[in-house]
Scaffold this motif. Structure first.
Motif, PDB file in Angstrom:
ATOM      1  N   LYS A 210      23.168  41.015  36.812  1.00  0.00           N
ATOM      2  CA  LYS A 210      23.464  41.612  38.115  1.00  0.00           C
ATOM      3  C   LYS A 210      24.587  40.847  38.801  1.00  0.00           C
ATOM      4  N   LYS A 211      24.523  39.529  38.687  1.00  0.00           N
ATOM      5  CA  LYS A 211      25.554  38.686  39.283  1.00  0.00           C
ATOM      6  C   LYS A 211      26.917  39.000  38.687  1.00  0.00           C
ATOM      7  N   GLU A 212      26.987  39.119  37.376  1.00  0.00           N
ATOM      8  CA  GLU A 212      28.257  39.420  36.704  1.00  0.00           C
ATOM      9  C   GLU A 212      28.791  40.782  37.124  1.00  0.00           C
ATOM     10  N   ALA A 213      27.888  41.778  37.193  1.00  0.00           N
ATOM     11  CA  ALA A 213      28.294  43.136  37.573  1.00  0.00           C
ATOM     12  C   ALA A 213      28.832  43.172  39.005  1.00  0.00           C
ATOM     13  N   LEU A 214      28.141  42.481  39.907  1.00  0.00           N
ATOM     14  CA  LEU A 214      28.583  42.448  41.300  1.00  0.00           C
ATOM     15  C   LEU A 214      29.911  41.700  41.436  1.00  0.00           C
ATOM     16  N   GLN A 215      30.081  40.634  40.682  1.00  0.00           N
ATOM     17  CA  GLN A 215      31.333  39.879  40.730  1.00  0.00           C
ATOM     18  C   GLN A 215      32.517  40.731  40.292  1.00  0.00           C
ATOM     19  N   PHE A 216      32.330  41.530  39.248  1.00  0.00           N
ATOM     20  CA  PHE A 216      33.410  42.416  38.789  1.00  0.00           C
ATOM     21  C   PHE A 216      33.779  43.421  39.876  1.00  0.00           C
ATOM     22  N   VAL A 217      32.778  43.930  40.606  1.00  0.00           N
ATOM     23  CA  VAL A 217      33.031  44.878  41.698  1.00  0.00           C
ATOM     24  C   VAL A 217      33.847  44.206  42.804  1.00  0.00           C
ATOM     25  N   VAL A 218      33.460  42.989  43.190  1.00  0.00           N
ATOM     26  CA  VAL A 218      34.168  42.257  44.244  1.00  0.00           C
ATOM     27  C   VAL A 218      35.596  41.940  43.803  1.00  0.00           C
ATOM     28  N   TYR A 219      35.765  41.557  42.537  1.00  0.00           N
ATOM     29  CA  TYR A 219      37.107  41.290  42.005  1.00  0.00           C
ATOM     30  C   TYR A 219      37.987  42.538  42.080  1.00  0.00           C
ATOM     31  N   MET A 220      37.404  43.698  41.789  1.00  0.00           N
ATOM     32  CA  MET A 220      38.167  44.943  41.818  1.00  0.00           C
ATOM     33  C   MET A 220      38.672  45.237  43.225  1.00  0.00           C
ATOM     34  N   TYR A 221      37.772  45.151  44.212  1.00  0.00           N
ATOM     35  CA  TYR A 221      38.161  45.415  45.599  1.00  0.00           C
ATOM     36  C   TYR A 221      39.188  44.388  46.086  1.00  0.00           C
ATOM     37  N   SER A 222      38.985  43.125  45.743  1.00  0.00           N
ATOM     38  CA  SER A 222      39.896  42.062  46.177  1.00  0.00           C
ATOM     39  C   SER A 222      41.281  42.249  45.583  1.00  0.00           C
ATOM     40  N   THR A 223      41.337  42.602  44.306  1.00  0.00           N
ATOM     41  CA  THR A 223      42.624  42.845  43.641  1.00  0.00           C
ATOM     42  C   THR A 223      43.356  44.014  44.277  1.00  0.00           C
ATOM     43  N   ALA A 224      42.609  45.070  44.619  1.00  0.00           N
ATOM     44  CA  ALA A 224      43.211  46.234  45.270  1.00  0.00           C
ATOM     45  C   ALA A 224      43.837  45.838  46.606  1.00  0.00           C
ATOM     46  N   LEU A 225      43.146  45.001  47.373  1.00  0.00           N
ATOM     47  CA  LEU A 225      43.672  44.550  48.668  1.00  0.00           C
ATOM     48  C   LEU A 225      44.962  43.750  48.503  1.00  0.00           C
ATOM     49  N   ILE A 226      44.976  42.845  47.562  1.00  0.00           N
ATOM     50  CA  ILE A 226      46.161  42.007  47.341  1.00  0.00           C
ATOM     51  C   ILE A 226      47.335  42.862  46.866  1.00  0.00           C
ATOM     52  N   LEU A 227      47.070  43.800  45.973  1.00  0.00           N
ATOM     53  CA  LEU A 227      48.118  44.687  45.467  1.00  0.00           C
ATOM     54  C   LEU A 227      48.714  45.541  46.587  1.00  0.00           C
ATOM     55  N   VAL A 228      47.864  46.122  47.424  1.00  0.00           N
ATOM     56  CA  VAL A 228      48.343  46.959  48.530  1.00  0.00           C
ATOM     57  C   VAL A 228      49.124  46.121  49.537  1.00  0.00           C
ATOM     58  N   SER A 229      48.701  44.881  49.749  1.00  0.00           N
ATOM     59  CA  SER A 229      49.425  44.010  50.685  1.00  0.00           C
ATOM     60  C   SER A 229      50.863  43.782  50.226  1.00  0.00           C
TER      61      SER A 229
END
Length: 340
Positions: free
Chosen positions: A172-191
C-alpha cells in the motif's frame, strides 16, 4: 490574428492545467483516506488536525493574495506556487513523521492560495477579451474539473496496478508513493511550462499599483460598511455560499466513509471517487445551461435540496446495500458540481 489567438488559448490551457493539478495532491484523502492513515501511521483525529492547519493557511492567505498579484508578476507567482507544491509533494512521498506532515500541509496551504489563487484568476482576466471573460472563467472551472478527473484516473490506474491483489502495508505504501510522485511530477512539469510560455504582466502590475494607490488616498466611510451589512441580499448570498460549501466538502469525506463504515476496499472506493470527479465537468456545463434556461435560483435551490436529500440517504441506508451507495455517491457528486 490566428497566431495571436493560438498563443492566448495555449496560455489559457496552461493556466487550466495549473488550476487542475495543484489541489488534487492536497486533497488526496478524498480517494485514499484509509490508505493514508495506514501508511503514515496516523489517526483520523490527527488527519483532521492536518487539514485544520491547511484551513488556517487558507484563511491567512486568501485576502492578501489579491494584493500580492497586483504588485508582482502573476506568471512568476504561479511558477513558484506549482514548483514548491511539487517539490513538497516529493517530500511527502517519503512518508515523513506526523509533525513534518503538518509542516508540508502548511506549505501547501500557503503556496496554493497566497501565491496562486488571485494570480491565476488575474492571468485569465488578462488573457481574455472583455466580451470573452464569462466564457473563459466558465471554461476555467470546467477545464479544471476535467484535469482533476484525468489525473485522478491516471492515479487510480497506477494505484491499482502497483497494489494488485497484495494488500500488505508495504505494498500500500509503494502504491501510494507512486501516486504522490505522479501528482508531484505533473506540478513541476506544469510550472516549467508556465515559466516558458505564459507572458509577463508587467504593464498590468503598474496600472494596478497606480489604481490601488489612488484608492487608498480616499477616506474610509463607515456608512459604506453599514450599507453592506444591512443589505439582506449580501447575507442571503453568504448563506447560499456557506451551504454550498458544506455540501461540497462532504464529498471529500465520502471515500473514508465508504472504506471505514461500508467496508469497501481501497481500489473500489478509488473508482467511485474518480467517477464522482468526472461528474464535475458534466455538472458544470449542464448547470450553466439549466441556469440560463430555468433560472439560476431555481436550479441552485433544486440542486442543493437534492444534494441534502442524498446525503441523508447515504447516512441512513443499510450498509448491506453497497450498490445503492455507488449510485447515490455518483449522483450526489454530480449535484455538488451542478451548483458549484
Amino acid at each position: 490574428m490566428a497566431e495571436k489567438n493560438y498563443s492566448r488559448y495555449f496560455q489559457f490551457f496552461l493556466i487550466i492545467l495549473a488550476a487542475g493539478s495543484i489541489f488534487p495532491l492536497i486533497y488526496l484523502k478524498t480517494n485514499y483516506q484509509e490508505t493514508i492513515l495506514e501508511v503514515y501511521g496516523i489517526s483520523l483525529k490527527q488527519l483532521n488536525g492536518i487539514f485544520s492547519v491547511l484551513g488556517v493557511a487558507y484563511l491567512v492567505g486568501y485576502s492578501p493574495s489579491g494584493w500580492l498579484a497586483d504588485r508582482f508578476s502573476a506568471k512568476k507567482l504561479l511558477f513558484i506556487s506549482l514548483l514548491i507544491c511539487g517539490l513538497t509533494g516529493l517530500w511527502f512521498a517519503q512518508v515523513p513523521s506526523y509533525s513534518m506532515v503538518l509542516v508540508i500541509f502548511g506549505i501547501w496551504g500557503f503556496f496554493s492560495v497566497f501565491t496562486f489563487w488571485a494570480a491565476h484568476l488575474k492571468l485569465v482576466k488578462l488573457i481574455a477579451k472583455k466580451e470573452e471573460e464569462g466564457r473563459f472563467f466558465g471554461a476555467l472551472d470546467g477545464g479544471r474539473g476535467l484535469v482533476e478527473a484525468i489525473l485522478a484516473s491516471i492515479a487510480l490506474f497506477i494505484f491499482t496496478n502497483v497494489l494488485g491483489d497484495n494488500t500488505a502495508l508495504a505494498n500500500k505504501k509503494e502504491a501510494l508513493q507512486f501516486v504522490v510522485y505522479m501528482y508531484s511530477t505533473a506540478l513541476i512539469l506544469v510550472s516549467v511550462l508556465i515559466l516558458i510560455f505564459v507572458k509577463e504582466d508587467k504593464n498590468s502590475i503598474k496600472k494596478e499599483f497606480i489604481s490601488k494607490a489612488a484608492k487608498t488616498r480616499k477616506k474610509v466611510n463607515m456608512n459604506d460598511f453599514k450599507q453592506i451589512f444591512s443589505n439582506k441580499f449580501i447575507w442571503l448570498l453568504g448563506g447560499i455560499i456557506f451551504m454550498s460549501y458544506i455540501a461540497t466538502w462532504s464529498v471529500y469525506y465520502q471515500g473514508g466513509f465508504l472504506q471505514t463504515n461500508i467496508k469497501i476496499d481501497a481500489a473500489t472506493v478509488g473508482k467511485i471517487t474518480v467517477l464522482m470527479l468526472w461528474m464535475r465537468p458534466i455538472g458544470g456545463v449542464l448547470g450553466g445551461f439549466l441556469g440560463d434556461k430555468f433560472g439560476r435560483s431555481n436550479i441552485l435551490m433544486i440542486a442543493l435540496g437534492l444534494a441534502a436529500t442524498f446525503l441523508i440517504a447515504i447516512s441512513t441506508a443499510p450498509i448491506t446495500m453497497p450498490h445503492m451507495y455507488f449510485k447515490i455517491q455518483v449522483v450526489n457528486g454530480w449535484l455538488n458540481d451542478l451548483y458549484c
